[in-house]
Design a protein around this motif. Sequence first.
Motif, mmCIF file in Angstrom:
data_model
loop_
_atom_site.group_PDB
_atom_site.id
_atom_site.type_symbol
_atom_site.label_atom_id
_atom_site.label_comp_id
_atom_site.label_asym_id
_atom_site.label_seq_id
_atom_site.Cartn_x
_atom_site.Cartn_y
_atom_site.Cartn_z
ATOM 1 N N VAL A 162 -10.692 -11.427 18.604
ATOM 2 C CA VAL A 162 -9.703 -10.314 18.569
ATOM 3 C C VAL A 162 -10.428 -9.166 18.434
ATOM 4 N N LEU A 163 -10.384 -8.020 19.085
ATOM 5 C CA LEU A 163 -11.024 -6.825 18.982
ATOM 6 C C LEU A 163 -10.720 -6.048 17.875
ATOM 7 N N SER A 164 -9.471 -5.744 17.637
ATOM 8 C CA SER A 164 -8.896 -5.172 16.374
ATOM 9 C C SER A 164 -8.275 -6.047 15.537
ATOM 10 N N PRO A 165 -8.886 -6.813 14.638
ATOM 11 C CA PRO A 165 -8.358 -7.982 13.916
ATOM 12 C C PRO A 165 -7.570 -7.459 12.704
ATOM 13 N N GLN A 166 -7.849 -6.206 12.289
ATOM 14 C CA GLN A 166 -7.155 -5.538 10.805
ATOM 15 C C GLN A 166 -5.758 -4.963 11.574
ATOM 16 N N ALA A 167 -5.855 -4.079 12.535
ATOM 17 C CA ALA A 167 -4.553 -3.410 12.959
ATOM 18 C C ALA A 167 -3.720 -4.723 13.499
ATOM 19 N N GLU A 168 -4.105 -5.680 14.191
ATOM 20 C CA GLU A 168 -3.366 -6.861 14.715
ATOM 21 C C GLU A 168 -2.555 -7.527 13.457
ATOM 22 N N ALA A 169 -3.325 -7.829 12.397
ATOM 23 C CA ALA A 169 -2.874 -8.618 11.306
ATOM 24 C C ALA A 169 -1.903 -7.759 10.459
ATOM 25 N N GLU A 170 -2.114 -6.671 10.519
ATOM 26 C CA GLU A 170 -1.012 -5.745 9.934
ATOM 27 C C GLU A 170 0.340 -5.587 10.535
ATOM 28 N N ASP A 171 0.199 -5.516 12.040
ATOM 29 C CA ASP A 171 1.172 -5.678 12.734
ATOM 30 C C ASP A 171 1.836 -6.828 12.891
ATOM 31 N N LEU A 172 1.308 -8.204 12.800
ATOM 32 C CA LEU A 172 2.150 -9.346 12.663
ATOM 33 C C LEU A 172 2.941 -9.256 11.253
ATOM 34 N N VAL A 173 2.090 -8.922 10.156
ATOM 35 C CA VAL A 173 2.862 -8.819 8.939
ATOM 36 C C VAL A 173 3.955 -7.944 8.998
ATOM 37 N N ARG A 174 3.867 -6.745 9.600
ATOM 38 C CA ARG A 174 5.093 -5.702 9.512
ATOM 39 C C ARG A 174 6.207 -6.361 10.396
ATOM 40 N N HIS A 175 5.953 -6.863 11.395
ATOM 41 C CA HIS A 175 6.879 -7.493 12.597
ATOM 42 C C HIS A 175 7.676 -8.766 11.953
ATOM 43 N N PHE A 176 6.836 -9.737 11.624
ATOM 44 C CA PHE A 176 7.590 -10.962 11.215
ATOM 45 C C PHE A 176 7.732 -11.066 9.732
ATOM 46 N N GLY A 177 7.163 -10.273 9.001
ATOM 47 C CA GLY A 177 7.253 -10.174 7.369
ATOM 48 C C GLY A 177 8.629 -9.358 7.247
ATOM 49 N N ARG A 178 9.018 -8.509 7.921
ATOM 50 C CA ARG A 178 9.809 -7.498 7.649
ATOM 51 C C ARG A 178 9.843 -6.754 6.616
ATOM 52 N N ILE A 179 8.794 -6.312 6.222
ATOM 53 C CA ILE A 179 8.563 -5.583 4.936
ATOM 54 C C ILE A 179 7.862 -4.313 5.376
ATOM 55 N N GLY A 180 8.149 -3.469 4.786
ATOM 56 C CA GLY A 180 7.678 -2.014 5.183
ATOM 57 C C GLY A 180 6.202 -1.939 4.589
ATOM 58 N N ARG A 181 5.419 -1.128 5.171
ATOM 59 C CA ARG A 181 3.896 -0.969 4.741
ATOM 60 C C ARG A 181 3.879 -0.760 3.308
ATOM 61 N N VAL A 182 4.686 0.325 3.056
ATOM 62 C CA VAL A 182 4.310 0.898 1.403
ATOM 63 C C VAL A 182 4.859 -0.356 0.571
ATOM 64 N N ASP A 183 6.046 -1.161 0.828
ATOM 65 C CA ASP A 183 6.397 -2.271 -0.101
ATOM 66 C C ASP A 183 5.261 -3.345 -0.128
ATOM 67 N N PHE A 184 4.621 -3.583 1.147
ATOM 68 C CA PHE A 184 3.612 -4.670 1.214
ATOM 69 C C PHE A 184 2.425 -4.311 0.165
ATOM 70 N N PHE A 185 1.984 -3.192 0.662
ATOM 71 C CA PHE A 185 0.848 -2.621 -0.014
ATOM 72 C C PHE A 185 0.805 -2.400 -1.535
ATOM 73 N N ALA A 186 1.927 -2.062 -2.036
ATOM 74 C CA ALA A 186 2.291 -1.746 -3.224
ATOM 75 C C ALA A 186 2.588 -2.937 -3.940
ATOM 76 N N GLY A 187 2.545 -4.134 -3.240
ATOM 77 C CA GLY A 187 3.249 -5.266 -3.807
ATOM 78 C C GLY A 187 4.413 -5.571 -4.468
ATOM 79 N N GLU A 188 5.394 -4.548 -3.804
ATOM 80 C CA GLU A 188 6.714 -4.689 -4.551
ATOM 81 C C GLU A 188 7.402 -5.954 -4.002
ATOM 82 N N LYS A 189 7.086 -6.303 -2.608
ATOM 83 C CA LYS A 189 7.634 -7.390 -2.078
ATOM 84 C C LYS A 189 6.511 -8.449 -1.410
#
Length: 311
Positions: free
Chosen positions: A23-50
């Motif tokens: 996959v050509l943009s693995p980092q962006a796609e990994a983040e998209d999968l987590v955002r979409h299926f995880g239903r966690i906002g980027r901030v909460d995810f990267f702050a370790g809040e959830k």
Amino acid sequence: MTPLQENILFLKTIEKRLDSGGVLSPQAEAEDLVRHFGRIGRVDFFAGEKTLRRSAKKKIDWALRTRLKGTPLSYILKERSFSGLDFFISPDVLIPRPETEVLLEEALKILNTYYKCHPRARQIDGPTVFLAGAGMTANGPEILEIGTGSGCIAVSLTCERPDCRMTALDISSAALRIARKNLYLHGLQKKIRLVKSDLFGAFYLRRKESWDVIVSNPPYVPEEDIPGLPREVRKEPRLALDGGHEGTRVIDSILEQAPGFLKEGGWLLMEIGAGQSEVLRENILRNKKYKNLSFIKDATGINRVLRVQKE
Ligand SMILES: C[S@@+](CC[C@H](N)C(=O)[O-])C[C@H]1O[C@@H](n2cnc3c(N)ncnc32)[C@H](O)[C@@H]1O
């Protein structure tokens, strides 16, 4: 392990699997999968809040396996952004491309230059009232989109120019079902008319209609190039890609028929493929149905949009 470490480790594992799957943009796609299926906002995810629930991780694992079999990410997420708006997407429609935004911008330039909307028209809610004035239309401009697919062009144009009267057609009933969902998504179901038609076919049968502007992103991939397309692109509808021999079959038909459906001085704008502009220029200059031919380049310097005015 802290929640933050757990999140980062999970993300990196997905990124690595995508990367090793080519996959050509693995980092962006990994983040998209987590955002979409995880239903966690980027901030909460990267702050370790959830952290991700077990059910979300299972869904991500399924999505990852589907992605690694070559399904485009937009078909898995069922969404794609175009010109700052979100669209519902399925394998029945082409995934909207960034280069198509050049077509949209050019259409808006034509509308805003030659079919100005009275400033007050934008402020009026409900049935919009348009006022004629110097360089302004008494009624909004009439626009036809050929090959609407997801409806991304028709919806984006209508959001920018709510005074326009938009008809969007497609030969594919399945594509029109997706376009209708997107009209509802954007509250435009009463503003945009959807028609099933093979190019102008439906309008030869009804009373003759004519438009101020016709816009199209037709299929323009040369049929001989289709087997060599990336496997993700080959998952998109053949009807949306295949432009016949040398890719100009649908473009040529539109150029041939459009003058019969454009008002005097009306404009035709079409997205075209790399390397097609010179042969199209010769055809257009030879058949003398149009004036003011120009090509607009995309971000990579390719002549991407053809623009002509009816003689
Ligand atoms: C390249 S896609 C464009 C989709 C969308 N407008 C976009 O820009 O993302 C071309 C579309 O034209 C439609 N199409 C192909 N041949 C057609 C025809 N003869 N008449 C009407 N629509 C056609 C396809 O079904 C497809 O939805």
